[in-house]
Design a protein around this motif. Structure first.
Motif, short mmCIF file in Angstrom:
data_model
loop_
_atom_site.label_atom_id
_atom_site.label_comp_id
_atom_site.label_asym_id
_atom_site.label_seq_id
_atom_site.Cartn_x
_atom_site.Cartn_y
_atom_site.Cartn_z
N ASP A 1 11.31 13.30 -14.14
CA ASP A 1 10.10 13.41 -14.93
C ASP A 1 9.45 12.05 -15.14
O ASP A 1 8.76 11.82 -16.13
CB ASP A 1 10.42 14.03 -16.30
CG ASP A 1 10.59 15.54 -16.22
OD1 ASP A 1 10.00 16.15 -15.32
OD2 ASP A 1 11.34 16.10 -17.03
N ILE A 2 9.68 11.13 -14.22
CA ILE A 2 9.06 9.81 -14.34
C ILE A 2 7.54 9.98 -14.32
O ILE A 2 6.98 10.51 -13.34
CB ILE A 2 9.52 8.88 -13.19
CG1 ILE A 2 11.04 8.72 -13.21
CG2 ILE A 2 8.83 7.53 -13.30
CD1 ILE A 2 11.59 7.98 -12.00
N PRO A 3 6.85 9.56 -15.38
CA PRO A 3 5.42 9.85 -15.47
C PRO A 3 4.54 8.99 -14.58
O PRO A 3 3.43 9.39 -14.21
CB PRO A 3 5.10 9.60 -16.95
CG PRO A 3 6.12 8.59 -17.37
CD PRO A 3 7.36 8.89 -16.59
N ASP A 4 5.01 7.81 -14.24
CA ASP A 4 4.18 6.84 -13.52
C ASP A 4 4.91 6.42 -12.26
O ASP A 4 5.91 5.71 -12.31
CB ASP A 4 3.93 5.63 -14.44
CG ASP A 4 2.97 4.62 -13.83
OD1 ASP A 4 2.52 4.84 -12.69
OD2 ASP A 4 2.68 3.60 -14.49
N ILE A 5 4.41 6.87 -11.10
CA ILE A 5 5.05 6.57 -9.82
C ILE A 5 4.05 5.82 -8.96
O ILE A 5 2.96 6.33 -8.66
CB ILE A 5 5.52 7.85 -9.10
CG1 ILE A 5 6.49 8.64 -10.00
CG2 ILE A 5 6.19 7.50 -7.78
CD1 ILE A 5 6.90 9.98 -9.43
N ARG A 6 4.40 4.60 -8.59
CA ARG A 6 3.56 3.78 -7.73
C ARG A 6 4.19 3.72 -6.33
O ARG A 6 5.41 3.69 -6.20
CB ARG A 6 3.44 2.36 -8.28
CG ARG A 6 3.13 2.27 -9.78
CD ARG A 6 1.72 2.65 -10.10
NE ARG A 6 1.49 2.62 -11.54
CZ ARG A 6 0.95 1.57 -12.19
NH1 ARG A 6 0.61 0.48 -11.53
NH2 ARG A 6 0.75 1.64 -13.50
N VAL A 7 3.37 3.68 -5.30
CA VAL A 7 3.84 3.73 -3.93
C VAL A 7 3.38 2.50 -3.17
O VAL A 7 2.20 2.09 -3.28
CB VAL A 7 3.32 5.00 -3.22
CG1 VAL A 7 3.60 4.95 -1.73
CG2 VAL A 7 3.97 6.24 -3.83
N TRP A 8 4.31 1.89 -2.44
CA TRP A 8 3.92 0.81 -1.54
C TRP A 8 4.04 1.29 -0.10
O TRP A 8 4.87 2.14 0.23
CB TRP A 8 4.76 -0.45 -1.77
CG TRP A 8 6.24 -0.32 -1.53
CD1 TRP A 8 7.20 0.03 -2.44
CD2 TRP A 8 6.96 -0.56 -0.30
NE1 TRP A 8 8.44 0.03 -1.87
CE2 TRP A 8 8.33 -0.35 -0.56
CE3 TRP A 8 6.55 -0.96 0.97
CZ2 TRP A 8 9.31 -0.50 0.42
CZ3 TRP A 8 7.53 -1.12 1.95
CH2 TRP A 8 8.89 -0.88 1.67
N LEU A 9 3.18 0.76 0.77
CA LEU A 9 3.10 1.19 2.15
C LEU A 9 3.41 0.01 3.07
O LEU A 9 2.96 -1.12 2.83
CB LEU A 9 1.71 1.74 2.49
CG LEU A 9 1.25 2.96 1.69
CD1 LEU A 9 -0.21 3.26 2.00
CD2 LEU A 9 2.12 4.17 2.02
N ASP A 10 4.15 0.27 4.15
CA ASP A 10 4.40 -0.76 5.15
C ASP A 10 3.09 -1.18 5.80
O ASP A 10 2.24 -0.36 6.13
CB ASP A 10 5.35 -0.24 6.23
CG ASP A 10 6.76 -0.04 5.71
OD1 ASP A 10 7.25 -0.95 5.03
OD2 ASP A 10 7.36 1.01 5.99
N GLY A 11 2.92 -2.49 5.97
CA GLY A 11 1.77 -2.99 6.70
C GLY A 11 0.50 -3.17 5.87
O GLY A 11 -0.50 -3.66 6.40
N GLN A 12 0.54 -2.78 4.61
CA GLN A 12 -0.66 -2.98 3.79
C GLN A 12 -0.71 -4.44 3.33
O GLN A 12 0.27 -5.18 3.40
CB GLN A 12 -0.66 -2.05 2.59
CG GLN A 12 0.45 -2.31 1.57
CD GLN A 12 0.40 -1.35 0.40
OE1 GLN A 12 -0.31 -0.35 0.45
NE2 GLN A 12 1.14 -1.65 -0.64
N GLY A 13 -1.84 -4.86 2.85
CA GLY A 13 -2.03 -6.26 2.50
C GLY A 13 -1.11 -6.72 1.38
O GLY A 13 -0.66 -7.87 1.37
N GLN A 14 -0.80 -5.84 0.45
CA GLN A 14 0.02 -6.22 -0.70
C GLN A 14 1.43 -5.66 -0.54
O GLN A 14 1.62 -4.47 -0.33
CB GLN A 14 -0.62 -5.68 -1.98
CG GLN A 14 0.01 -6.22 -3.26
CD GLN A 14 -0.68 -5.65 -4.49
OE1 GLN A 14 -1.00 -4.46 -4.52
NE2 GLN A 14 -0.88 -6.48 -5.50
N GLY A 15 2.45 -6.54 -0.63
CA GLY A 15 3.83 -6.10 -0.49
C GLY A 15 4.36 -5.54 -1.79
O GLY A 15 3.72 -5.63 -2.85
#
Length: 377
Positions: free
Chosen positions: A81-95
């Motif tokens: 039930d984690i309310p805030d989930i952020r996702v990082w993507l390979d190859g995007q400008g921000q690691g």
């Protein structure tokens, strides 16, 4: 409500509240949790992809946020039930390191004191470099590897029930092995049947592969590739863990494929006496290192570790039962306790390991499979 919830929301809320209180005692403003065991314990989030950059942020106000990979987004949503989930993507400008820094800034944690789990399989040197380069100087990162471990050590009634179920799976596996252990039987058949029986009984693959060794390989404490065919007179070492919803119970037995083997029985009596002596020390407040330092007799080594919900590649949880370990066992702790003779030069081996529950009245042995070395015992 998570689609897959192994514990009621009230239990997760109580665990999170204890973690926030422990943070305050340590003077921490937030926790950055890289250990998958901690994430599962606090939220139910269940994923085997813990060797990638993933972390759970728990603030002093009790807010939760998960930084994870895109493939685990659905996993997090259905198991927690984690309310805030952020996702990082390979190859995007921000690691992921930079994304974590921005998340910390958003939560008002710049220049704050943050506890980080550094002693875990998810904290590789590469992950630490990403974290340090992005957040070094932005906030104060201190090691908090044992904060949640200390909370996890004392099991709730629901967790104890799962550990008992795991112990029953381990007992079944040993019973299966005992029924198959005969000359001319392949080790691979025994391992396969043990695994299949545990899975059919409702278990799941353990965090550590079953270890089997016979003949000259019986004294090797860890698994290896290749399988023997058992022969008359062989010692046969079996070490494994049963698992129920990630909770583990370890067991180890040594069988001797010889009738009326007096030498094997003599070794067994020595390790059994050592295990019983050490188990007698398992009470709330005992120092873990004192259990391992017990006088076990010449050539006998006592060791062990905590048990809990833990992920690959090891089922050994904290605290460790080893000389010098200063952690104290709480009431409700579950531990694996082993007494062993491993004489590599003389190819003499006898290992006896069981899972125990630490209670006010003493230790309760959870694994109950026959300890006898004789295959008909």
């Amino acid at each position: 409500m998570a689609d897959i919830a192994h514990f009621p929301p009230a239990e997760f809320a109580a665990r999170q509240a204890r973690a926030v209180a422990a943070m305050a005692e340590e003077g921490l403003d937030a926790l950055v949790l890289f250990k998958q065991d901690s994430r599962y314990y606090l939220t139910g989030y269940d994923s085997g992809a813990h060797t990638y950059f993933q972390c759970l942020l728990l603030t002093g106000d009790g807010d939760l946020a998960l930084l994870s990979r895109l493939p685990d987004l659905r996993q997090a949503r259905i198991t927690s039930d984690i309310p805030d989930i952020r996702v990082w993507l390979d190859g995007q400008g921000q690691g992921p390191g930079e994304m974590l820094r921005d998340l910390l800034a958003e939560k008002g944690l710049a220049e704050k004191r943050l506890g980080v789990e550094r002693d875990c399989f998810g904290m590789t040197a590469f992950v630490w470099r990403q974290l340090a380069e992005a957040c070094g100087g932005f906030c104060d990162l201190v090691d908090a590897s044992r904060l949640v471990d200390g909370l996890r050590a004392a099991k709730t009634p629901a967790e104890i029930a799962l550990t008992r179920a795991a112990a029953a799976r381990a007992d079944q596996a040993i019973a299966t092995a005992r029924s198959l252990a005969r000359p001319d039987v392949e080790e691979a058949l025994i391992v396969g049947r043990m695994q299949a029986d545990m899975l059919r009984a409702g278990g799941m693959p353990a965090a550590w592969e079953p270890v089997i060794g016979s003949g000259p390989e019986a004294a090797a404490p860890n698994g290896h590739s290749g399988r023997r065919v058992l022969a008359e007179g062989d010692p046969l070492f079996l070490g494994l863990a049963g698992s129920s919803l990630r909770y583990h119970a370890g067991i180890a037995r040594t069988l001797v494929l010889a009738p009326r083997d007096r030498a094997g029985r003599e070794l067994f009596e020595r390790v059994r006496a050592a295990q019983e002596t050490a188990a007698g020390l398992l009470r709330p407040g005992v120092v873990a290192g004192d259990v391992a330092a017990v006088d076990a007799g010449d050539g006998v080594r006592v060791s062990g570790h905590g048990l809990g919900a833990i992920y690959a590649p090891s089922e050994a949880d904290w605290p460790y039962l080893r000389p010098g370990e200063d952690a104290c066992l709480p009431a409700g702790a579950c531990v694996y306790l082993e007494a062993a003779i491993r004489d590599l030069a003389g190819n003499r081996v006898m290992v006896l390991g069981d899972s125990f529950l630490v209670g006010e009245a003493g230790a309760e042995r959870l694994t109950r499979a026959s300890q006898a070395p004789e295959i008909d015992g």
